[in-house]
Design a protein around this motif. Structure first.
Motif, PDB file in Angstrom:
ATOM      1  N   GLY A 213       4.214   7.770 -62.509  1.00 39.34           N
ATOM      2  CA  GLY A 213       4.014   6.536 -63.256  1.00 39.34           C
ATOM      3  C   GLY A 213       3.263   5.509 -62.447  1.00 39.34           C
ATOM      4  O   GLY A 213       3.853   4.679 -61.787  1.00 39.34           O
TER       5      GLY A 213
ATOM      6  N   ALA B 219      -2.217   9.072 -69.312  1.00 36.97           N
ATOM      7  CA  ALA B 219      -0.920   9.440 -69.889  1.00 36.97           C
ATOM      8  C   ALA B 219      -0.686  10.943 -69.781  1.00 36.97           C
ATOM      9  O   ALA B 219       0.431  11.398 -69.521  1.00 36.97           O
TER      10      ALA B 219
ATOM     11  N   GLU C 224       0.430  11.476 -66.272  1.00 35.75           N
ATOM     12  CA  GLU C 224       1.703  10.855 -65.897  1.00 35.75           C
ATOM     13  C   GLU C 224       2.904  11.433 -66.634  1.00 35.75           C
ATOM     14  O   GLU C 224       4.018  11.398 -66.129  1.00 35.75           O
ATOM     15  N   ASN C 225       2.691  11.966 -67.840  1.00 40.63           N
ATOM     16  CA  ASN C 225       3.808  12.532 -68.605  1.00 40.63           C
ATOM     17  C   ASN C 225       3.979  14.006 -68.230  1.00 40.63           C
ATOM     18  O   ASN C 225       3.154  14.831 -68.588  1.00 40.63           O
TER      19      ASN C 225
ATOM     20  N   ALA D 208       3.356  16.680 -70.815  1.00 38.74           N
ATOM     21  CA  ALA D 208       2.067  16.792 -71.519  1.00 38.74           C
ATOM     22  C   ALA D 208       1.397  18.119 -71.175  1.00 38.74           C
ATOM     23  O   ALA D 208       1.160  18.431 -70.013  1.00 38.74           O
TER      24      ALA D 208
ATOM     25  N   GLU E 212       3.158  12.025 -77.861  1.00 36.48           N
ATOM     26  CA  GLU E 212       3.349  12.534 -76.506  1.00 36.48           C
ATOM     27  C   GLU E 212       2.641  11.698 -75.444  1.00 36.48           C
ATOM     28  O   GLU E 212       3.086  11.628 -74.306  1.00 36.48           O
TER      29      GLU E 212
END
Length: 352
Positions: free
Chosen positions: A2, A246, A249-250, A253, A326
């Motif tokens: 993050g 994103a 960071e996810n 994903a 997501e």
């Protein structure tokens, strides 16, 4: 991941339209960035990155790397757990002499060189790959046979060829090669971002990005007599950059993410949005063209009958739900994207 301060990530094609926005977003989130550009001495291309180096001291390193040279990414990827592969060779359609040599081989070879560098860099854990909706469909007509006539990530483009739409064909082959490499190992995970026509403010003068040549023709007045009934899937360059971050960071994903507005926008609607703010621009069409003159005159504008048949008057819905749920994307309103795009292009034109 993050926005971890101090995490070092690599961005290929850092001076491009998407790459420069992605680099800026990453720096703002506290990342250290290794950005690759083809030629460090190319001032027009590298200036926005030099400015970012001043604005974020010590956070951005630039590396010269050539998609077509083996081993040229090794140094840039060293110490980077994340690679964003954004770079992609693009030529304006009229500059393509030989589809395979000019478009397909560079895209595929470039992706293979990047994958080989990742293979040699044990630190890499995540690859975020910039693809396009053009790797999902070839002509719009392809979407009409998809489930519910809705564009979704489940499909791969099977209709483009070297002769017919080499750019989409190249992006499809490159994305497939990356998925094959990802499947063959378990050290790094991959996500691909598949944006529609990317619009928005640009840090660099006129982009070489092929998607924009039609819009530039709109702004230059080629369609002042009326807007042909062509529609586009659109994405804001800032949303595309956020989607990349994103996806990195996810940790959940994976797979492909369409980044595009749910509804398509036609030339006529684009012109209407811009005319509402810039009513005196005489280059923009005020009316819609019926289909018949486009069918007759299209070829003199470089549009083949095949292209016209596969695109004119065709619209479809876009399923962007994966990017929303997501990746947490909130899409910018189209009017904001378009006006920023238009005004940024005008500002660059005035300066040059």
């Amino acid at each position: 991941m993050g926005g971890q301060s101090g995490t070092t990530v690599a961005v290929t094609g850092g001076s491009g339209f998407v790459g420069s926005h992605l680099v800026r977003r990453l720096l703002e989130r506290g990342y250290r960035v290794h950005a690759t550009v083809r030629r460090l001495a190319d001032a027009a291309k590298a200036r926005p990155l030099w400015e970012l180096q001043e604005a974020f001291p010590g956070q951005l390193r630039l590396f010269a790397a050539d998609l077509l040279k083996e081993g040229s990414y090794d140094e840039a990827f060293r110490g980077c757990p994340v690679v964003f592969h954004v770079a992609s060779p693009f030529l304006m359609p009229e500059r393509i002499r030989d589809g395979r040599r000019d478009v397909v081989d560079p895209a595929l070879l470039g992706t293979r060189n990047v994958l080989a560098a990742i293979e040699r860099t044990p630190e890499v854990r995540i690859l975020v790959f910039t693809s396009t909706v053009g790797a999902i469909f070839g002509d719009y007509a392809d979407v009409l046979v998809m489930d519910g006539q809705v564009l979704s990530e489940r499909y791969f483009n099977t209709t483009s060829t070297v002769g017919n739409n080499p750019y989409h064909y190249a992006k499809t082959l490159a994305e497939r090669a990356a998925w094959a490499a990802a499947a063959a190992q378990d050290r790094w995970r991959m996500a691909s971002v598949n944006p529609g026509l990317i619009l928005g403010p640009s840090f660099t003068p006129a982009s070489d990005s092929g998607s924009l040549f039609l819009l530039d023709e709109l702004f230059k007045g080629y369609f002042c007599y009326g807007a042909p009934d062509f529609s586009f899937t659109t994405a804001d360059v800032r949303d595309v950059a956020d989607a990349h971050i994103a996806a990195a960071e996810n940790p959940a994903a994976r797979g492909r993410y369409i980044v595009a507005a749910e509804t398509m926008t036609s030339f006529h609607e684009m012109a209407r949005i811009i005319l509402a703010r810039h009513p005196r621009d005489l280059r923009l069409p005020r009316t819609r063209l019926p289909h018949w003159p486009v069918r007759i005159l299209g070829p003199s504008f470089g549009l083949t009958q095949d292209y016209i048949r596969g695109h004119l008057g065709i619209r479809f819905r876009v399923d962007n739900s994966r990017s929303v749920h997501e990746l947490g994307l909130t899409y910018r309103p189209l009017a904001e994207t378009l006006l920023d795009h238009y005004e940024s292009r005008r500002a660059h034109r005035r300066r040059h």
